[in-house]
Design an enzyme around this catalytic site. Structure first.
Site, PDB file in Angstrom:
ATOM      1  N   SER A 226       0.831  -1.200   0.000  1.00 29.78           N
ATOM      2  CA  SER A 226       0.000   0.000   0.000  1.00 29.78           C
ATOM      3  C   SER A 226       0.870   1.257   0.000  1.00 29.78           C
ATOM      4  O   SER A 226       1.684   1.445  -0.900  1.00 29.78           O
ATOM      5  CB  SER A 226      -0.942  -0.060   1.204  1.00 29.78           C
ATOM      6  OG  SER A 226      -1.993   0.855   1.080  1.00 29.78           O
ATOM      7  N   ASP A 453      -8.886  -4.287  -5.858  1.00 33.79           N
ATOM      8  CA  ASP A 453      -8.352  -3.709  -4.630  1.00 33.79           C
ATOM      9  C   ASP A 453      -9.145  -2.448  -4.285  1.00 33.79           C
ATOM     10  O   ASP A 453      -9.288  -1.555  -5.114  1.00 33.79           O
ATOM     11  CB  ASP A 453      -6.871  -3.366  -4.826  1.00 33.79           C
ATOM     12  CG  ASP A 453      -6.163  -3.011  -3.533  1.00 33.79           C
ATOM     13  OD1 ASP A 453      -6.702  -2.215  -2.752  1.00 33.79           O
ATOM     14  OD2 ASP A 453      -5.053  -3.533  -3.304  1.00 33.79           O
ATOM     15  N   HIS A 481      -7.245  -6.116  -0.440  1.00 34.31           N
ATOM     16  CA  HIS A 481      -6.148  -5.155  -0.525  1.00 34.31           C
ATOM     17  C   HIS A 481      -4.814  -5.876  -0.437  1.00 34.31           C
ATOM     18  O   HIS A 481      -4.540  -6.564   0.540  1.00 34.31           O
ATOM     19  CB  HIS A 481      -6.289  -4.155   0.612  1.00 34.31           C
ATOM     20  CG  HIS A 481      -5.309  -3.028   0.590  1.00 34.31           C
ATOM     21  ND1 HIS A 481      -4.887  -2.433  -0.582  1.00 34.31           N
ATOM     22  CD2 HIS A 481      -4.650  -2.390   1.592  1.00 34.31           C
ATOM     23  CE1 HIS A 481      -4.029  -1.462  -0.295  1.00 34.31           C
ATOM     24  NE2 HIS A 481      -3.865  -1.423   1.015  1.00 34.31           N
TER      25      HIS A 481
END
Length: 512
Positions: A226, A453, A481
């Site tokens: 991320s 995602d 995710h």
């Protein structure tokens, strides 16, 4: 596992790591010192003190892990001035096989504790062949968790902040929302004014280069999830010749300005919700009906409107209003394994009892049972508001953007448009800006994107892989995710192979 700890996420580029976090403590075994890096390793002579330091490793109170404190300049423009102390942890390679050096990990955020992630998951849960060959290492970025954390509000103040209506219906509600952002920013300045100008991603990437040197590694090997992908890409941009094997999982697109990032992420949550809704309407316990996903979306949006007018009780002093309910639903979008829990929470909330959905919201905000919060949300705002100028400079711009956000997500768009106002009142001017990252001269970098995602849309991974001169895209066709370590043998094998022998996935590699 406590359901309130199922999701650990952050507000803008969010990451999931679900195991309980253990903290570093001093004591235990006899301290051991790492060998200092040669002074010549410093790119700037004024930084030799930092590049040549010795880390004193101590037991952490977590079996197998060691912890140390690393020094870095608070302000890289003034290396001889104030210093900052950063928390570092490691677990040594288990063998067999030739040691490949250190592998740094970062779970994202910004604001996620890398040390907590290492001790709670990566150091024991990464594939055994990787842990056998690498010392697994983490440093909490400046301003995060154990590294001089940014603080902004106390528990009751944060409780109030999370309940503010983020879909204002009139001028009065708009003023109250703006006032909440102003109070948040003022609290950060009051409690963390010293560090607030110095928590940028560029500075954290420079900290990682010091850590690379003091660990004795010629190149930095790194897995970032991320926001950690932005941190890793920034490192490669700053130090391409010192970049090793980088895996950027759930990638951000550094070329996009804040408003577009937030709008794209809003669309990502809509995509994830539609996937949830399509599954939900096929289940016998779906509280959103058994019709189409569109009908389920309409039912959820109507329920949010009901909560806006009349929150439901939760058994404590915080009723479940629209803001907390929306946060709870968003928290469950990060991992499809949470869908059954979300169905149950929505069923109970629609029946007039909101505690289960409140628990999901609390997991998102990292709120403890005693009413205290981690510094996740404070660090998240501090880093994001420094890395780029604000999405909007005031309520008028946010209001004007609502239609485009609602087009991206009929369910979440209005609230996320107004949430994008958070940096408008920040007390420190942004030092970064959106730009393409090429990292010319860096070795091959693997960029991983998940097609549905919610927090880092797949198109961001495609864009970053194309920007990087040595980028290689690995696609996971799935929900949730990030992709590494989430159940796809195809993804895990491709990444393990890259980390262990440097072989990149073939062009167009796609996994399920």
């Amino acid at each position: 596992m406590d359901s309130r700890r199922l999701f650990r996420t952050s507000a803008v580029t969010l990451s999931v790591f679900g195991l309980l976090i253990a903290g570093c403590t001093e004591g235990g075994t006899t301290p051991a010192a790492s060998a200092p890096a040669p002074p010549s390793a410093a790119p700037d002579k004024r930084l030799r003190e930092f590049y040549g330091q010795r880390l004193i490793w101590r037991a952490c109170g977590v079996p197998g892990f060691e912890c140390a404190t690393m020094k870095a300049p608070l302000d890289y423009a003034d290396p001889g001035g104030e210093q900052i102390k950063l928390a570092v942890s490691r677990i040594k390679a288990t063998g067999p096989g030739k040691r490949l050096g250190s592998l740094l990990v970062n779970p994202g955020g910004p604001g996620g504790s890398a040390v907590g992630y290492l001790q709670g998951y990566a150091g024991v849960g990464y594939p055994a062949p990787v842990r056998a060959r690498y010392d697994m290492v983490a440093v909490d970025p400046r301003g995060v968790a154990r590294s001089e954390p940014v603080r902004c509000l106390d528990g009751p103040q944060m409780d109030a902040y999370t309940q503010v209506d983020q879909t204002p219906d009139d001028d009065g509600e708009t003023a109250r929302l703006a006032a909440s952002f102003k109070a948040f920013a003022a609290g950060c300045k009051k409690r963390s004014g010293r560090i607030l100008p110095h928590v940028s991603t560029v500075e954290s990437a420079r900290d990682m280069d010091i850590l690379r040197a003091v660990l004795g590694d010629k190149r930095l090997n790194f897995v970032g999830a991320s926001y950690g992908t932005f941190l890793g890409a920034t490192y490669a941009e700053l130090f391409p010749s010192r970049t090793g094997r980088l895996v950027l999982d759930g990638a951000m697109d550094p070329s996009l300005p804040t408003a577009q990032l937030n709008r794209d992420q809003t669309a990502g949550f809509e995509t994830a919700f539609r996937s949830f809704a399509a599954d939900c309407v096929e289940q016998t316990d779906c509280p959103l009906g058994t019709g189409s996903p569109d009908e389920a979306a309409d039912r959820l949006k109507a329920f949010f409107a009901e909560l806006d007018a009349k929150p439901v009780p939760t058994g404590e002093s915080r009723p479940l209003g629209e803001a907390l309910a929306t946060t709870g639903v968003i928290a469950a979008m990060y991992d499809e394994s949470a869908w059954p829990q979300l169905r149950e929470a929505l069923t109970r909330a629609m029946g007039g009892e909101g505690s289960a959905l409140l628990d999901l919201a609390d997991s998102y905000y990292e709120r403890e049972d005693d009413g205290t919060y981690s510094n996740l949300m404070y660090a998240n705002a501090a880093v994001n508001c420094l890395d780029q100028p604000p999405a909007f400079t005031g309520p008028a711009e946010a209001a004007a953007a609502v239609p485009s956000f609602e087009k991206a997500s009929p369910v979440f768009g209005e609230g996320l448009a107004w949430a994008s106002l958070n940096c408008a009142y920040w007390p420190v001017e942004a030092t970064g800006s959106a730009h393409r990252i090429q990292a010319d001269g860096a070795p091959p970098i693997v960029v991983v994107g998940t097609t549905r995602d919610p927090a880092t849309p797949y198109k961001w991974a495609k864009s970053l892989a194309a920007q990087l001169s040595s980028g290689n895209l690995l696609t996971y066709d799935g929900d949730g995710h990030t992709a590494y370590g989430r159940g796809s043998d195809c993804v895990d094998t491709a990444i393990n192979t890259f980390l262990l022998d440097g072989t990149v996935p073939p062009p167009g590699k796609r996994c399920t």
